[in-house]
Motif scaffolding. Structure first.
Motif, PDB file in Angstrom:
ATOM      1  N   GLY A 271      21.000   6.671  35.325  1.00 61.60           N
ATOM      2  CA  GLY A 271      20.480   5.740  34.468  1.00 61.60           C
ATOM      3  C   GLY A 271      19.876   6.490  32.995  1.00 61.60           C
ATOM      4  N   ILE A 272      20.561   8.360  33.217  1.00 56.35           N
ATOM      5  CA  ILE A 272      19.852   9.158  32.340  1.00 56.35           C
ATOM      6  C   ILE A 272      20.475   8.726  30.767  1.00 56.35           C
ATOM      7  CG2 ILE A 272      20.464  11.154  31.455  1.00 56.35           C
ATOM      8  CD1 ILE A 272      20.116  12.418  34.460  1.00 56.35           C
ATOM      9  N   THR A 273      21.883   8.471  31.041  1.00 61.76           N
ATOM     10  CA  THR A 273      22.495   8.311  29.626  1.00 61.76           C
ATOM     11  C   THR A 273      22.361   6.952  28.680  1.00 61.76           C
ATOM     12  OG1 THR A 273      24.849   8.873  31.335  1.00 61.76           O
ATOM     13  CG2 THR A 273      24.998   7.603  28.996  1.00 61.76           C
ATOM     14  N   THR A 274      22.067   5.593  30.049  1.00 64.01           N
ATOM     15  CA  THR A 274      20.977   4.802  28.593  1.00 64.01           C
ATOM     16  C   THR A 274      19.924   5.417  28.548  1.00 64.01           C
ATOM     17  OG1 THR A 274      20.655   4.243  31.435  1.00 64.01           O
ATOM     18  CG2 THR A 274      22.389   2.932  30.145  1.00 64.01           C
ATOM     19  N   LEU A 275      19.416   5.742  29.791  1.00 62.74           N
ATOM     20  CA  LEU A 275      18.056   6.145  28.449  1.00 62.74           C
ATOM     21  C   LEU A 275      17.862   7.514  27.759  1.00 62.74           C
ATOM     22  CD1 LEU A 275      14.559   6.993  29.863  1.00 62.74           C
ATOM     23  CD2 LEU A 275      15.613   8.533  31.057  1.00 62.74           C
ATOM     24  N   LEU A 276      18.687   8.458  28.007  1.00 66.08           N
ATOM     25  CA  LEU A 276      18.515   8.836  26.342  1.00 66.08           C
ATOM     26  C   LEU A 276      18.972   8.274  25.445  1.00 66.08           C
ATOM     27  CD1 LEU A 276      20.950  12.495  27.826  1.00 66.08           C
ATOM     28  CD2 LEU A 276      18.429  11.656  26.792  1.00 66.08           C
ATOM     29  N   ASN A 277      19.314   7.021  26.041  1.00 62.66           N
ATOM     30  CA  ASN A 277      20.239   5.626  24.144  1.00 62.66           C
ATOM     31  C   ASN A 277      19.030   5.388  23.325  1.00 62.66           C
ATOM     32  OD1 ASN A 277      22.948   5.675  23.398  1.00 62.66           O
ATOM     33  ND2 ASN A 277      23.709   4.702  25.592  1.00 62.66           N
ATOM     34  N   ASP A 278      17.850   4.666  25.337  1.00 66.56           N
ATOM     35  CA  ASP A 278      17.016   3.763  24.774  1.00 66.56           C
ATOM     36  C   ASP A 278      16.079   4.457  24.502  1.00 66.56           C
ATOM     37  OD1 ASP A 278      18.690   2.231  25.582  1.00 66.56           O
ATOM     38  OD2 ASP A 278      17.660   1.359  27.466  1.00 66.56           O
ATOM     39  N   LEU A 279      15.927   6.446  24.503  1.00 62.38           N
ATOM     40  CA  LEU A 279      14.709   6.734  24.090  1.00 62.38           C
ATOM     41  C   LEU A 279      14.862   6.887  22.254  1.00 62.38           C
ATOM     42  CD1 LEU A 279      14.806  10.208  26.171  1.00 62.38           C
ATOM     43  CD2 LEU A 279      12.564   7.805  26.100  1.00 62.38           C
ATOM     44  N   SER A 280      16.385   7.056  21.913  1.00 59.63           N
ATOM     45  CA  SER A 280      16.730   7.174  21.059  1.00 59.63           C
ATOM     46  C   SER A 280      16.031   5.635  20.061  1.00 59.63           C
ATOM     47  CB  SER A 280      18.063   7.814  21.088  1.00 59.63           C
ATOM     48  OG  SER A 280      18.982   7.400  19.742  1.00 59.63           O
ATOM     49  N   LYS A 281      16.337   4.966  20.077  1.00 61.82           N
ATOM     50  CA  LYS A 281      16.579   4.170  20.286  1.00 61.82           C
ATOM     51  C   LYS A 281      14.865   3.519  19.482  1.00 61.82           C
ATOM     52  CE  LYS A 281      20.110   0.936  22.012  1.00 61.82           C
ATOM     53  NZ  LYS A 281      20.553   0.006  23.015  1.00 61.82           N
ATOM     54  N   ALA A 282      13.719   3.924  20.361  1.00 64.21           N
ATOM     55  CA  ALA A 282      12.996   3.736  20.270  1.00 64.21           C
ATOM     56  C   ALA A 282      11.884   4.924  19.367  1.00 64.21           C
ATOM     57  CB  ALA A 282      11.687   4.040  21.946  1.00 64.21           C
ATOM     58  N   GLY A 283      12.742   5.560  18.561  1.00 65.42           N
ATOM     59  CA  GLY A 283      12.519   6.477  17.719  1.00 65.42           C
ATOM     60  C   GLY A 283      12.216   7.731  17.677  1.00 65.42           C
ATOM     61  N   LEU A 284      12.341   7.938  19.503  1.00 63.98           N
ATOM     62  CA  LEU A 284      11.505   9.724  19.925  1.00 63.98           C
ATOM     63  C   LEU A 284      12.681  10.396  20.382  1.00 63.98           C
ATOM     64  CD1 LEU A 284       9.872   8.499  23.084  1.00 63.98           C
ATOM     65  CD2 LEU A 284       8.930   8.584  21.315  1.00 63.98           C
ATOM     66  N   LYS A 285      12.270  11.898  19.352  1.00 65.44           N
ATOM     67  CA  LYS A 285      12.895  13.008  19.252  1.00 65.44           C
ATOM     68  C   LYS A 285      12.976  13.643  20.671  1.00 65.44           C
ATOM     69  CE  LYS A 285      14.761  12.051  15.051  1.00 65.44           C
ATOM     70  NZ  LYS A 285      13.674  10.985  14.218  1.00 65.44           N
ATOM     71  N   LEU A 286      13.702  14.852  20.666  1.00 64.49           N
ATOM     72  CA  LEU A 286      14.583  15.299  21.813  1.00 64.49           C
ATOM     73  C   LEU A 286      14.341  16.485  21.612  1.00 64.49           C
ATOM     74  CD1 LEU A 286      16.412  13.673  23.985  1.00 64.49           C
ATOM     75  CD2 LEU A 286      14.588  12.687  23.552  1.00 64.49           C
ATOM     76  N   ALA A 287      12.861  17.341  22.004  1.00 70.88           N
ATOM     77  CA  ALA A 287      13.460  19.156  21.702  1.00 70.88           C
ATOM     78  C   ALA A 287      13.850  19.803  22.803  1.00 70.88           C
ATOM     79  CB  ALA A 287      12.013  19.501  21.587  1.00 70.88           C
ATOM     80  N   ASP A 288      13.854  19.324  23.427  1.00 69.63           N
ATOM     81  CA  ASP A 288      14.763  20.093  25.066  1.00 69.63           C
ATOM     82  C   ASP A 288      14.549  18.968  25.930  1.00 69.63           C
ATOM     83  OD1 ASP A 288      15.996  22.037  26.431  1.00 69.63           O
ATOM     84  OD2 ASP A 288      14.180  23.899  26.181  1.00 69.63           O
ATOM     85  N   MET A 289      15.389  19.757  27.026  1.00 71.82           N
ATOM     86  CA  MET A 289      15.653  18.594  28.559  1.00 71.82           C
ATOM     87  C   MET A 289      15.809  19.477  29.550  1.00 71.82           C
ATOM     88  SD  MET A 289      17.627  15.140  27.511  1.00 71.82           S
ATOM     89  CE  MET A 289      18.997  16.046  27.845  1.00 71.82           C
TER      90      MET A 289
END
Ligand SMILES: Nc1ncnc2c1ncn2[C@@H]1O[C@H](COP(=O)(O)OP(=O)(O)O)[C@@H](O)[C@H]1O
Ligand SMILES: [Mg+2]
Length: 308
Positions: A271-289
């Motif tokens: 479920g990681i791929t869809t999660l990352l997509n949905d994070l981006s749709k929610a306007g969240l920006k990732l600094a690191d993982m």
């Protein structure tokens, strides 16, 4: 593989009514290292004392090498070496005499060549004529092992071999155990140190409140029960997890600066791929993982909590 020790439906109720073992079943395979992992008071010492015939079970049965530990006590006991939890040595005796004496108790003919070989394996040979009181704590523990091996047992029980021992000596002890296994000795050790079970066991049995919760191959145990976590660090903190992400059951890290997603390593989809997509749709920006595997410690704590 065949079992060298077989414990069936073992119960032990002490005088006064306390039930320390509540129907234990356990098969120990020849040549393996089994760690019995459990907190203080779990019943570890009671279990191995009963297998060794020192304590009588209330019901159930135990065989060692096919011999019943009650009706065939001598035959069963002769196959077993026991290293007790407490150091109980004669301070003024020499190492060699003490080990010889232990062998004699089993009615075995004198065999100094064998005993010297045991002392060599335990790095005690140069101390064979030393009096026990002059030895360090780590050496005394190794003398206990030498005594337990003196009658050439096939199964060695080590009851908390490294309790209260410093880290350095603990590693020495693990090396000793590995060397004994290489010689074909079956080893059962009890411990409340998770890292000990993780470091040396082939299989791990978890015991709590007189019950064996599971016995499993160590690697399989960690793979099966192990969850993985994805930690996502955000460029800007959040006050709450966006509702659009509720299906991921995310946890919020300290200060809302990170989100944690738990997933099953066995699952077909993480479920990681869809999660990352949905994070981006929610306007969240990732600094690191980062991903983390849960340790045997997490698994153990979880299991013991369930039965608390
Ligand atoms: N002789 C005894 N009489 C009554 N209770 C005992 C006796 N020996 C042990 N117990 C109790 O049985 C439980 C298990 O003890 P033990 O097997 O020594 O645990 P562990 O070795 O896992 O720390 C503990 O609650 C302990 O207090
Ligand atoms: Mg104990």
């Amino acid at each position: 593989m065949s079992s060298i020790v077989s414990v069936q439906n073992l119960r032990k109720t002490f005088e006064g009514g306390f039930e320390a073992l509540k129907g234990v079943n356990l098969e120990i395979e020849e040549g393996e290292i089994l760690a019995l992992l459990g907190p203080n008071g779990a019943g570890k010492t009671t279990l191995i004392s009963t297998i060794c015939g020192i304590t009588l079970g209330t019901s159930g049965s135990i065989t060692v090498g096919g011999h019943d530990v009650v009706t065939g006590y001598r035959a069963a006991r002769s196959l077993i070496g026991l290293v007790p939890q407490e150091i109980n040595l004669e301070p003024f005796e020499t190492v060699m005499n003490s080990v010889r004496f232990s062998r004699g108790l089993f009615g075995k003919p004198r065999n100094d060549a064998y005993l010297e070989d045991v002392l060599k394996k335990l790095s005690l040979h140069d101390k064979k004529d030393a009096r026990i009181r002059t030895l360090s704590g780590g050496m005394k523990r190794r003398v206990l092992i030498a005594k337990a091996l003196s009658h050439e047992p096939r199964v060695l029980f080590l009851d908390e071999p490294t309790a209260g021992v410093d880290v350095e000596l603990r590693k020495d002890m693990w090396d000793v155990v590995a060397a004994l296994k290489a010689d074909g000795v079956t080893i059962i050790l009890t411990t409340h140190y998770i890292e000990e079970a993780e470091a040396i066991a082939d299989r791990v049995g978890v015991i709590n409140k007189g019950e064996i919760l599971l016995v499993q191959d160590k690697a399989a145990l960690m793979a099966q029960l192990g969850k993985k976590e994805l930690h996502v660090e955000l460029t800007a903190p959040v006050d709450a997890i966006p509702t659009s992400l509720s299906k991921y059951e995310l946890a919020m890290g300290p200060g809302g600066r990170s989100l944690v997603y738990s997933y099953d390593t066995k699952g077909e989809r993480t479920g990681i791929t869809t999660l990352l997509n949905d994070l981006s749709k929610a306007g969240l920006k990732l600094a690191d993982m980062e991903t983390r595997q849960s340790s045997l410690e997490d698994i153990f704590v979880g299991l013991v909590k369930e039965t608390a």
